[in-house]
Design a protein around this motif. Structure first.
Motif, mmCIF file in Angstrom:
data_model
loop_
_atom_site.group_PDB
_atom_site.id
_atom_site.type_symbol
_atom_site.label_atom_id
_atom_site.label_comp_id
_atom_site.label_asym_id
_atom_site.label_seq_id
_atom_site.Cartn_x
_atom_site.Cartn_y
_atom_site.Cartn_z
ATOM 1 N N GLN A 95 0.831 -1.189 0.000
ATOM 2 C CA GLN A 95 0.000 0.000 0.000
ATOM 3 C C GLN A 95 0.871 1.248 0.000
ATOM 4 O O GLN A 95 2.017 1.226 0.440
ATOM 5 C CB GLN A 95 -0.917 0.014 1.228
ATOM 6 C CG GLN A 95 -0.180 0.017 2.551
ATOM 7 C CD GLN A 95 -1.113 -0.114 3.741
ATOM 8 O OE1 GLN A 95 -2.295 -0.406 3.596
ATOM 9 N NE2 GLN A 95 -0.594 0.112 4.931
ATOM 10 N N TYR A 132 -4.583 -6.181 7.986
ATOM 11 C CA TYR A 132 -4.497 -5.786 6.581
ATOM 12 C C TYR A 132 -5.476 -6.563 5.699
ATOM 13 O O TYR A 132 -6.144 -5.991 4.843
ATOM 14 C CB TYR A 132 -3.078 -5.975 6.064
ATOM 15 C CG TYR A 132 -2.933 -5.633 4.593
ATOM 16 C CD1 TYR A 132 -2.803 -4.300 4.189
ATOM 17 C CD2 TYR A 132 -2.960 -6.625 3.612
ATOM 18 C CE1 TYR A 132 -2.701 -3.964 2.848
ATOM 19 C CE2 TYR A 132 -2.854 -6.300 2.269
ATOM 20 C CZ TYR A 132 -2.731 -4.973 1.890
ATOM 21 O OH TYR A 132 -2.631 -4.649 0.565
ATOM 22 N N LYS A 177 -7.385 -6.624 -1.606
ATOM 23 C CA LYS A 177 -6.266 -5.733 -1.307
ATOM 24 C C LYS A 177 -4.988 -6.434 -1.744
ATOM 25 O O LYS A 177 -4.819 -7.635 -1.497
ATOM 26 C CB LYS A 177 -6.217 -5.401 0.192
ATOM 27 C CG LYS A 177 -7.413 -4.601 0.673
ATOM 28 C CD LYS A 177 -7.331 -4.312 2.162
ATOM 29 C CE LYS A 177 -6.225 -3.332 2.501
ATOM 30 N NZ LYS A 177 -6.241 -2.967 3.948
#
Length: 204
Positions: A95, A132, A177
């Motif tokens: 990220q 996460y 993600k």
């Protein structure tokens, strides 16, 4: 900090060799007075051009698609990447934080090898390491080209056990993600472990 170096004249101190499942290769040369020790560090996951290094009996390769470690035999691979009868893997995410790419911890996986005493099978377990991974994250294991077995499903890690007589072991990760790699392939016959950045989760 390791400093990047292309010096290859001095012998490598194999006690300093670091191979990491998340794409790190590090080592330094043997101390020979009065020459300074040469230190090498390579982020394999950031390679844009094909790379190949022969280091302390290991062949390390990397390119845009991923990276791999190959040893002279499977025992040497286990000893370098594992700890005793345990073979740990850190799954990390990717990220942007303040304009820089960050790699937060996502999960800790453990491939437990037979110890000849308490258990004679191979066991794959895992647990969340941080917050996460999203709720839709999936992980699955396939042994010898067989059916997928869920490792992470419906927000819960499960324990998988299988016979130690394996030729290939594949671990797949699917998440909304991004993670550093989406597939790990252990090729026992060729004593090679590969990490592929992008790979589709098989349907079965």
């Amino acid at each position: 900090m390791f400093l990047l170096s292309t010096a290859a004249a001095a012998d490598i101190d194999c006690k300093t060799l670091i191979l990491d499942s998340n794409g790190y290769l590090g080592y330094q040369t043997v101390e020979v007075f009065p020459n300074p020790v040469q230190k090498t560090a390579i982020r394999l996951n950031r390679q844009t051009q094909p790379l190949r290094r022969e280091v302390c009996g290991f062949t390390v390769t990397a390119d845009r698609a991923g990276y791999s470690f190959k040893a002279k035999n499977i025992k040497a691979l286990v000893q370098q990447l594992g700890t005793g009868s345990s073979w740990p893997f850190r799954v990390v995410g990717m990220q942007l934080v303040g304009g820089r790419l960050d790699y937060p911890d996502a999960a800790q996986l453990d491939l437990s090898l037979p110890d000849g005493l308490m258990h004679t099978d191979i066991r794959f377990t895992g647990y969340f390491n941080g917050l996460y991974l999203p709720k839709d994250a999936l992980m699955a294991v396939r042994v010898n080209g067989g059916p997928l077995k869920p490792l992470l499903y419906n927000g819960t890690f499960r324990s998988i056990s299988f016979d130690p007589k394996i030729t290939t072991l594949e671990l797949f990760i699917k998440s909304s993600k991004p993670v550093l790699w989406e597939k790990m392939l252990l090729d026992v016959g060729n004593s090679r472990m590969s990490f592929i950045k992008k790979a589709a989760m098989p349907s079965k």
